[in-house]
Design a protein around this motif. Structure first.
Motif, PDB file in Angstrom:
ATOM      1  N   ILE A   1      13.200  12.509   5.735  1.00 21.42           N
ATOM      2  CA  ILE A   1      12.046  11.527   6.237  1.00 21.42           C
ATOM      3  C   ILE A   1      12.422  10.301   6.811  1.00 21.42           C
ATOM      4  CG2 ILE A   1      10.292  10.232   4.936  1.00 21.42           C
ATOM      5  CD1 ILE A   1      10.553  12.186   2.498  1.00 21.42           C
ATOM      6  N   MET A   2      13.506   9.770   6.546  1.00 16.71           N
ATOM      7  CA  MET A   2      14.237   8.636   7.325  1.00 16.71           C
ATOM      8  C   MET A   2      14.486   8.927   8.707  1.00 16.71           C
ATOM      9  SD  MET A   2      17.598   6.283   6.526  1.00 16.71           S
ATOM     10  CE  MET A   2      18.804   7.732   7.032  1.00 16.71           C
TER      11      MET A   2
ATOM     12  N   VAL B   1       9.435   7.271   9.066  1.00 15.68           N
ATOM     13  CA  VAL B   1       8.255   7.173   8.136  1.00 15.68           C
ATOM     14  C   VAL B   1       8.618   6.347   6.933  1.00 15.68           C
ATOM     15  CG1 VAL B   1       6.945   8.479   6.812  1.00 15.68           C
ATOM     16  CG2 VAL B   1       7.111   9.362   9.019  1.00 15.68           C
ATOM     17  N   MET B   2       7.743   5.088   6.916  1.00 13.06           N
ATOM     18  CA  MET B   2       8.088   4.477   5.742  1.00 13.06           C
ATOM     19  C   MET B   2       7.009   4.665   4.635  1.00 13.06           C
ATOM     20  SD  MET B   2       9.197   0.939   7.505  1.00 13.06           S
ATOM     21  CE  MET B   2       9.356  -0.043   6.015  1.00 13.06           C
ATOM     22  N   ARG B   3       5.697   5.296   4.909  1.00 11.84           N
ATOM     23  CA  ARG B   3       4.876   5.455   3.941  1.00 11.84           C
ATOM     24  C   ARG B   3       4.485   7.123   3.880  1.00 11.84           C
ATOM     25  NH1 ARG B   3      -0.019   2.391   5.876  1.00 11.84           N
ATOM     26  NH2 ARG B   3       0.916   2.697   7.796  1.00 11.84           N
ATOM     27  N   THR B   4       4.407   7.623   2.597  1.00 12.51           N
ATOM     28  CA  THR B   4       4.321   9.033   2.407  1.00 12.51           C
ATOM     29  C   THR B   4       2.828   9.127   1.648  1.00 12.51           C
ATOM     30  OG1 THR B   4       5.220   8.851   0.320  1.00 12.51           O
ATOM     31  CG2 THR B   4       6.553   9.732   2.273  1.00 12.51           C
TER      32      THR B   4
ATOM     33  N   SER C   1       0.576   8.986   8.826  1.00  4.26           N
ATOM     34  CA  SER C   1       1.460   8.436   7.653  1.00  4.26           C
ATOM     35  C   SER C   1       0.642   7.686   6.623  1.00  4.26           C
ATOM     36  CB  SER C   1       2.745   7.756   8.487  1.00  4.26           C
ATOM     37  OG  SER C   1       3.166   6.868   7.484  1.00  4.26           O
TER      38      SER C   1
END
Lengths: 77, 328
Positions: free
Chosen positions: A43-44, A48-51, A63
């Motif tokens: 994911i990193m 992406v910082m919001r799932t 996202s």
């Protein structure tokens, strides 16, 4: 064939997002494979910082929330 | 304006159900009805209005802003952003890694993550309307201070060596590169309204059960713990009561929104302010599901260090406020 990945660490919204996309794929009869990506490292890698987040053919298209059905239709057509 | 909720509870409990304010059940039920109706109404209005205002603030922008900030201001800013940025704990791992891979020091990232569950704008407005501005200011100051000190301390002991290997590598890479900030998007009012509607639904779905549990506990305390018991046994702020409150609070978990009615009830019963804050903040800040998630990016030693720092911070803060509480 489109490769669709739903990024998220198993929260309910991520599971629901994957289900919704699979539904739309089946409905439209699009040639696509839907999978879930739960590894934090992967994911990193997508930045992406919001799932939940959605990746289609290695491009992040969404996202931070469950997408609307209309949005998903837009990505697949 | 808020008195209508008390009148509504009067009407429902005393007139319609025919209970008496003298009875324990009547008093407990009145507290429950008044607080749930009041909190639910406030929540819906406040979440919507606040979401409208801060629709364009998200973790990506906070990261862009924090990247490359000097450490001394970094902790304060990290903690402040933790308080105001809308953030779901289910995103804490990707957010943690996003900060880390931008080269933001571990302590600043942790100041953000630790303050985030303790303070949010909805909780602040609830505190204001239920417990008044003085208590609200104390609560905010303590919450931020805990986040800032924990962050600074983690950096001081070089806690980043206890990150999981891939996270440590990402941090190192991030610190060597110049960080490229992304473009900020401009939002129309239509988009803001959409976001606020979604946010109200999401947050409400997430917190309503905590509010019910919290108010239920508050009501039970109100109706069934005899008046004077708390004052007689814990009212002097006995030194052992603070670490005990923290240890009791850690395995319990509540959303900050649910803890407000519990604080209200505890304070009304005469529990000293330091003990109350220690118990409630330990309940909100430390949760086992959250720690299990963090294990994906942290080694056990780092998790233990974070937990120990939190426990110590809440205990010290509790003692301090029991000491100066009578002066406030």
């Amino acid at each position: 064939m489109k490769q669709i990945k739903v990024l998220g660490s198993g929260c309910t919204k991520c599971v629901k997002t994957a289900e919704l996309i699979s539904e739309v794929v089946a409905e439209l009869g699009v040639d696509a494979e839907v999978s879930k990506e739960t590894s934090p490292e992967a994911i990193m890698g997508y930045g992406v910082m919001r799932t939940p987040a959605v990746v289609i053919d290695e491009h992040v298209v969404h996202s931070g929330s469950m997408p609307e059905k209309a949005q998903i239709v837009g990505w697949l057509s | 304006m808020l008195v209508i909720f008390s009148q509504f509870a009067d009407w429902l409990v005393y007139q319609l159900l025919g209970l008496s304010p003298e009875q324990r059940l009547g008093e407990a039920l009145h507290f429950f009805v008044e607080d749930t109706s009041k909190i639910f109404a406030l929540l819906v209005v406040m979440i919507y209005v606040l979401a409208l205002l801060r629709a364009s603030l998200n973790v990506e922008r906070v990261r862009d802003y924090l990247a490359g900030k000097h450490r001394t201001t970094g902790y304060l800013l990290g903690s402040a952003f933790g308080a105001v940025t809308p953030f779901c704990s289910c995103s804490s791992i990707p957010a943690f890694l996003g900060f880390t891979s931008a080269g933001i020091p571990l302590g600043i990232t942790m100041a953000f993550l630790l303050t985030s569950p303790l303070i949010n704008e909805v909780a602040v407005l609830l505190l204001l309307s239920i417990l008044g501005w003085k208590f609200t200011l104390i609560y905010i100051a303590v919450g931020m201070l805990v986040g800032i000190c924990a962050g600074a301390l983690l950096d001081a002991i070089h806690a980043e060596r206890w990150l999981q290997a891939f996270a440590a590598k990402a941090l190192e890479r991030g610190q060597q590169q110049d960080f490229q900030a992304g473009e900020a998007e401009v939002l129309s009012w239509q988009a803001r309204h959409q976001f606020a509607k979604q946010e109200t639904r999401d947050i409400f779905a997430r917190v309503w059960k905590w509010v019910l549990i919290g108010v239920g506990l508050g009501a039970a305390l109100h109706g069934f713990v005899p008046d004077g018991w708390v004052v007689a046994h814990l009212g002097q702020g006995q030194w052992w009561s603070v670490p005990l409150a923290v240890l009791l609070g850690v395995p319990l978990y509540s959303n900050v929104t649910g803890i407000v009615p519990v604080m209200e009830s505890l304070l009304q019963h005469g529990l000293p302010i330091g003990t109350t804050l220690a118990f409630c903040m330990a309940t909100v800040a430390a949760s086992f599901p959250e720690f299990v998630l963090l294990k994906q990016v942290m080694q056990w030693r780092l998790l233990a260090a974070v937990l120990l720092i939190l426990l110590t911070a809440f205990t010290l803060m509790g003692w301090l406020f029991n000491l100066i509480g009578p002066l406030l």
